[in-house]
Scaffold this motif. Structure first.
Motif, PDB file in Angstrom:
ATOM      1  N   PRO A 151       0.879  -1.265  -0.059  1.00  0.00           N
ATOM      2  CA  PRO A 151      -0.096  -0.068   0.162  1.00  0.00           C
ATOM      3  C   PRO A 151       0.996   1.276   0.101  1.00  0.00           C
ATOM      4  O   PRO A 151       0.520   2.336  -0.860  1.00  0.00           O
ATOM      5  N   TYR A 152       1.786   1.247   0.821  1.00  0.00           N
ATOM      6  CA  TYR A 152       2.472   2.703   0.731  1.00  0.00           C
ATOM      7  C   TYR A 152       3.253   2.959  -0.361  1.00  0.00           C
ATOM      8  O   TYR A 152       3.211   3.916  -1.095  1.00  0.00           O
ATOM      9  N   ASP A 153       3.777   1.736  -1.109  1.00  0.00           N
ATOM     10  CA  ASP A 153       4.523   1.888  -2.489  1.00  0.00           C
ATOM     11  C   ASP A 153       3.507   2.596  -3.279  1.00  0.00           C
ATOM     12  O   ASP A 153       3.758   3.166  -4.281  1.00  0.00           O
ATOM     13  N   ALA A 154       2.330   1.998  -3.365  1.00  0.00           N
ATOM     14  CA  ALA A 154       1.205   2.227  -4.056  1.00  0.00           C
ATOM     15  C   ALA A 154       0.975   3.591  -4.252  1.00  0.00           C
ATOM     16  O   ALA A 154       0.713   4.333  -5.185  1.00  0.00           O
ATOM     17  N   LEU A 155       0.623   4.192  -2.903  1.00  0.00           N
ATOM     18  CA  LEU A 155       0.576   5.742  -2.857  1.00  0.00           C
ATOM     19  C   LEU A 155       1.988   6.678  -3.339  1.00  0.00           C
ATOM     20  O   LEU A 155       1.701   7.586  -3.818  1.00  0.00           O
ATOM     21  N   LEU A 156       2.883   6.271  -2.778  1.00  0.00           N
ATOM     22  CA  LEU A 156       4.268   6.954  -3.427  1.00  0.00           C
ATOM     23  C   LEU A 156       4.105   6.770  -5.032  1.00  0.00           C
ATOM     24  O   LEU A 156       4.615   7.958  -5.408  1.00  0.00           O
ATOM     25  N   ASP A 157       3.878   5.771  -5.493  1.00  0.00           N
ATOM     26  CA  ASP A 157       3.748   5.888  -6.927  1.00  0.00           C
ATOM     27  C   ASP A 157       3.032   6.901  -7.333  1.00  0.00           C
ATOM     28  O   ASP A 157       3.106   7.296  -8.625  1.00  0.00           O
ATOM     29  N   GLY A 158       1.856   7.308  -6.849  1.00  0.00           N
ATOM     30  CA  GLY A 158       1.121   8.330  -7.225  1.00  0.00           C
ATOM     31  C   GLY A 158       1.689   9.844  -7.284  1.00  0.00           C
ATOM     32  O   GLY A 158       1.479  10.488  -8.266  1.00  0.00           O
ATOM     33  N   TYR A 159       2.856   9.821  -6.611  1.00  0.00           N
ATOM     34  CA  TYR A 159       3.468  11.123  -6.543  1.00  0.00           C
ATOM     35  C   TYR A 159       4.934  11.030  -7.450  1.00  0.00           C
ATOM     36  O   TYR A 159       5.362  11.893  -8.064  1.00  0.00           O
ATOM     37  N   ASP A 160       5.278   9.794  -7.271  1.00  0.00           N
ATOM     38  CA  ASP A 160       6.750   9.678  -7.967  1.00  0.00           C
ATOM     39  C   ASP A 160       6.689   8.184  -8.582  1.00  0.00           C
ATOM     40  O   ASP A 160       7.397   7.132  -8.080  1.00  0.00           O
ATOM     41  N   PRO A 161       6.243   8.298  -9.893  1.00  0.00           N
ATOM     42  CA  PRO A 161       6.082   6.891 -10.504  1.00  0.00           C
ATOM     43  C   PRO A 161       7.420   6.133 -10.362  1.00  0.00           C
ATOM     44  O   PRO A 161       8.675   6.729 -10.906  1.00  0.00           O
ATOM     45  N   GLY A 162       7.311   4.942 -10.002  1.00  0.00           N
ATOM     46  CA  GLY A 162       8.557   3.970 -10.077  1.00  0.00           C
ATOM     47  C   GLY A 162       9.055   4.082  -8.651  1.00  0.00           C
ATOM     48  O   GLY A 162      10.234   3.256  -8.293  1.00  0.00           O
ATOM     49  N   MET A 163       9.029   5.057  -7.959  1.00  0.00           N
ATOM     50  CA  MET A 163       9.825   5.045  -6.589  1.00  0.00           C
ATOM     51  C   MET A 163       9.257   4.000  -5.697  1.00  0.00           C
ATOM     52  O   MET A 163       8.010   3.719  -5.523  1.00  0.00           O
ATOM     53  N   ARG A 164      10.084   3.437  -4.948  1.00  0.00           N
ATOM     54  CA  ARG A 164       9.677   2.237  -3.853  1.00  0.00           C
ATOM     55  C   ARG A 164      10.429   2.552  -2.790  1.00  0.00           C
ATOM     56  O   ARG A 164      11.709   2.973  -2.586  1.00  0.00           O
ATOM     57  N   ARG A 165       9.731   1.932  -1.640  1.00  0.00           N
ATOM     58  CA  ARG A 165      10.520   1.729  -0.285  1.00  0.00           C
ATOM     59  C   ARG A 165      11.775   1.140  -0.287  1.00  0.00           C
ATOM     60  O   ARG A 165      12.801   1.497   0.291  1.00  0.00           O
ATOM     61  N   SER A 166      11.854   0.190  -1.257  1.00  0.00           N
ATOM     62  CA  SER A 166      13.043  -0.632  -1.424  1.00  0.00           C
ATOM     63  C   SER A 166      14.269   0.110  -2.150  1.00  0.00           C
ATOM     64  O   SER A 166      15.380  -0.263  -1.778  1.00  0.00           O
ATOM     65  N   ILE A 167      13.824   1.117  -2.718  1.00  0.00           N
ATOM     66  CA  ILE A 167      14.847   2.288  -3.168  1.00  0.00           C
ATOM     67  C   ILE A 167      15.277   3.311  -1.948  1.00  0.00           C
ATOM     68  O   ILE A 167      16.340   3.535  -1.653  1.00  0.00           O
ATOM     69  N   ILE A 168      14.220   3.507  -1.373  1.00  0.00           N
ATOM     70  CA  ILE A 168      14.352   4.756  -0.396  1.00  0.00           C
ATOM     71  C   ILE A 168      15.132   4.029   0.759  1.00  0.00           C
ATOM     72  O   ILE A 168      16.045   5.069   1.605  1.00  0.00           O
ATOM     73  N   ASP A 169      14.586   3.037   1.387  1.00  0.00           N
ATOM     74  CA  ASP A 169      15.164   2.685   2.619  1.00  0.00           C
ATOM     75  C   ASP A 169      16.649   2.567   2.834  1.00  0.00           C
ATOM     76  O   ASP A 169      17.276   3.299   3.716  1.00  0.00           O
ATOM     77  N   PRO A 170      17.401   2.005   1.814  1.00  0.00           N
ATOM     78  CA  PRO A 170      18.921   2.127   1.979  1.00  0.00           C
ATOM     79  C   PRO A 170      19.502   3.394   1.955  1.00  0.00           C
ATOM     80  O   PRO A 170      20.288   3.816   2.555  1.00  0.00           O
ATOM     81  N   LEU A 171      18.721   4.400   0.945  1.00  0.00           N
ATOM     82  CA  LEU A 171      19.354   5.503   0.721  1.00  0.00           C
ATOM     83  C   LEU A 171      19.032   6.574   2.281  1.00  0.00           C
ATOM     84  O   LEU A 171      19.991   7.266   2.648  1.00  0.00           O
ATOM     85  N   PHE A 172      17.958   6.289   2.784  1.00  0.00           N
ATOM     86  CA  PHE A 172      17.635   6.962   3.882  1.00  0.00           C
ATOM     87  C   PHE A 172      18.425   6.411   5.243  1.00  0.00           C
ATOM     88  O   PHE A 172      18.827   7.089   6.160  1.00  0.00           O
TER      89      PHE A 172
END
Lengths: 496, 496
Positions: A151-172
């Motif tokens: 669900p979170y990735d689906a909401l995120l995708d509405g603002y930033d297509p293709g962005m995923r927690r799996s990309i963000i988590d290691p960066l953050f």
């Protein structure tokens, strides 16, 4: 007419509706008299409703399936078809009743939030926010089912297509490991020097406005296709070929409005530089909120707070405001514009402490959507995070979890894009500087042409042809990472 | 849900679309950067297209028939249903292909008209105007067939519901019989006196603007539901609860902008005073263009150029502009504001000669629609009429038949409403003065309350509940006539 060309016609109508809503939204912030709020709300609801109807119509679904089956499209039309499908999937995933329930819940919650924030009274907002969170989780589940995402990735995708927690988590997670140390060290170095001299006002508003316009033009803002106006909350909005940016002036402090104008101009350059042939189609849209924020931050933070540009800016300011003296020397201005001061309010934060506000919000909103953090526990969790990340004790919720409109507006999945944008800005600026060694020297003369030209080619003009990471990889040689951002912060705050 | 309530929901959506288009139209004139013209055109075309689709949808037709068959509605809903049917008949009468052909012909013809007017070159416009006239005649025939009217009446009905040549012809024929004589006599009397002293500028724009706002407020303009801005061609537009009026300032002459603001405020008061409960439904609309013009003229011509009001205005002007002397005495200002000077340009005409411009245009456009006047013969016929009605020899078509945008915009059937409005204004003002004997005394103190209250009750608040003539008869005791207008002109221009 092929199924694809019939889709182009339909999405061109949708773009016109979006443009109409964009101008009406700008007007609501910048021009509209108070008594028109209800009528305006109705106008926007009708426009959004009609756009949703067109987007989710059976004929649209049929044409999508037919065009995908036909195949044989060139690169841009193929990417356009892909973006059409994405928009259609997002819109169709959520039942109309849920869309409307959410829309009503947002209106109520935003209204109550204004009072709750004013009175630092979280309890008043809580039931509304709970209801809205419940609906957002349902929407996240519905979209997630359609997109094959959590669900979170689906909401995120509405603002930033293709962005995923799996990309963000290691960066953050990487950011979290070094940012607090960097902030502490920057502050130590800062304290070891004499404090910069403050700039004393008043600064006439019209002078501030003219200065903003001068720098907008220098940046390459096309005034035949946009405007600068005033609103309580600055933004970049409007429509294709009609980009409206706003700022808010304070006679006692010109720097905030000026930096705001530079920031919004960065957004505007992206909008004005979208591919001319595709401006009314999905593939001609800006790529997503992370890259959009990267464009505002590359202008404001990377270019305009650089030592080179501030050296150019200093005499301009002295001349505009008719001032002189130590406060107006370039070095003093640079110190003022790069000062690190942990504070409660995200939108007032400097470049170094800003990501801490985002790390906290990302942590909290992912937990809320996952069902691991109840609304009732939000204030405590927020305040714990502020202590943990910035060493600050939040005195009340007005300065804490009530400060932002995002959650009361139902915007879950938006916050991380601010800091992803800051990372992307650093990475892009480094690549541009490498490609155009004259770039810093040009900034020192107020010449943004090399930066703008590079961004036009590598970002603005590419629209949504590629995904964010692919676009960044082509432009900078690597997908989104933290290295350039860290190097930038270290150079600026721990260097000389 | 009954058929009627489903219609109300649909027309409420239509009202929102119209409101959206109204604000976008205002923005195009007052705010929009040049480069956005094409995108804006597309936005408006899509909004109008969607509105047309909703209005002519089979479901709308079905609901109309069902609601009419159901019957049993109260007064306001019944009148609302009648207006819904009218709007539907107008929209459905014209085939979509003809609507689109006309829209394209208007765009081309307006564009060519701008150049043709600039160069006083009617021949350049002629083929475009011919094509547009051909389409307008076709539209008039199609609407006429649906409405049971002749083509000109059908076009007229689109601007002023219920207005007919059979109503206009006797009124205009009566006017023609006495107006030239009245103008001649007024000019003789005027020449027998010393000329009024002109007002020397410059007059700062901001002072002019503040003065306009002050008088708008005095008139009762609600600033929480409207704005005053600047545009090349002044107008009153916007949306429900968001009435936008514009003016154009000239540093050398404040009177034109000021009178323009008063005129547009008259229109705005009508819009702001429409019945609150019905504002988003057809029955809550203003009754038609003749009554709309009556509201601008009752403010500008009847009230604000009266000797009483000018006596109040004179010290206000002296104070605002810091002037004194003979030019600024009330009597001199009154002479300036009631000066009769036949001229070539309609929009610059005074109250007494203005109807002559309209009589001419009405004569010509009815002949064009009837097929009795060819476009090629228009300049000659126009110039003959100017000689005949105002004794002027038109030197070129820029000052003649090329001066107005109406015909090149396809607006046939609009011109008569200006003078019908002037007649209605005189008739309404006389009735208001009879009902409220204190009215002139109040104007002498800048107090518009009695006039405004009377208009609210008898015109604004009644929306489209009755036809124009029935509304006028209820308000003034008689249908539209020339008597009050003649009496007004004789009193003002042939009295002391």
């Amino acid at each position: 007419m092929t199924a694809y060309s019939s889709l182009e016609a339909r999405f061109s109508r949708l773009a016109a509706l979006e443009g109409a809503a964009g101008i009406l939204g700008w007007d609501a912030q910048a021009m509209m008299p108070d008594g028109a709020a209800e009528s305006r709300g109705e106008q926007l609801a009708v426009l959004h409703g009609l756009a949703h109807e067109i987007l989710t119509a059976p004929a649209t679904a049929d044409d999508l399936a037919a065009a995908e089956a036909e195949g044989g499209l060139e690169t841009w039309p193929a990417a356009n078809l892909y973006e059409m499908r994405r928009a259609h999937t997002h819109a169709s995933a959520v039942p109309q009743a849920l869309v409307e329930a959410r829309s009503r819940a947002v209106s109520r919650s935003e209204m109550v939030w204004r009072e709750a924030r004013r009175d630092a009274d979280f309890a008043r907002l809580a039931p509304y926010l709970e209801e809205l969170l419940r609906l957002q989780r349902e929407i996240g589940q519905a979209k997630g089912a359609a997109l094959g995402l959590d669900p979170y990735d689906a909401l995120l995708d509405g603002y930033d297509p293709g962005m995923r927690r799996s990309i963000i988590d290691p960066l953050f997670s990487d950011l979290t490991s070094w940012l607090p140390g960097l902030i502490a060290e920057a502050r130590e170095r800062q304290e070891s020097r004499p404090a910069p001299v403050p700039l004393d006002g008043p600064f006439p508003i019209e002078t501030q406005r003219q200065l903003g316009l001068t720098l907008m033009r220098a940046l390459g803002f096309d005034e035949t296709r946009g405007r600068l106006d005033i609103s309580l909350h600055p933004f970049c909005g409007g429509a294709t070929d009609d980009v409206r940016i706003t700022t808010r002036y304070d006679e006692a402090d010109f720097s905030r409005a000026l930096m705001g104008v530079l920031h919004e101009t960065g957004h505007a350059l992206y909008e004005q530089g979208r591919p001319a042939e595709w401006r009314h189609q999905p593939v001609g849209s800006a790529r997503g909120m992370s890259l959009h924020e990267s464009q505002s931050l590359i202008v404001e933070m990377q270019a305009c707070r650089s030592r080179e540009f501030v050296a150019y800016l200093a005499p301009l300011l002295r001349h505009a405001f008719g001032r002189s003296g130590p406060a107006w020397e370039a070095e003093n201005l640079y110190r003022l514009y790069t000062r690190v001061v942990p504070g409660f309010i995200r939108v007032d934060a400097d470049e170094a402490t800003y990501p801490a506000h985002i790390l906290l919000r990302y942590r909290l909103e992912t937990a809320m959507i996952a069902g691991d953090l109840a609304v009732a526990d939000l204030p405590g969790a927020f305040n714990d995070g502020m202590r943990d990340l910035l060493g600050l004790d939040v005195p009340d919720d007005r300065l804490g979890c009530l400060q932002d409109i995002h959650w009361p507006s139902g915007a879950f999945g938006y916050f991380p894009t601010y800091t992803l944008g800051a990372m992307a800005a650093a990475q892009l600026f480094r690549a541009a500087r490498t490609a155009e060694p004259a770039l810093p020297g040009c900034l020192a003369q107020g010449d943004f042409a090399p930066l703008r030209t590079w961004l036009r080619t590598h970002i603005h003009g590419r629209g949504s042809l590629l995904g964010t990471d692919a676009l960044l990889a082509e432009a900078t040689g690597a997908p989104l990472g933290t290295a350039a951002f860290r190097a930038h912060l270290e150079a600026r705050y721990l260097g000389e």
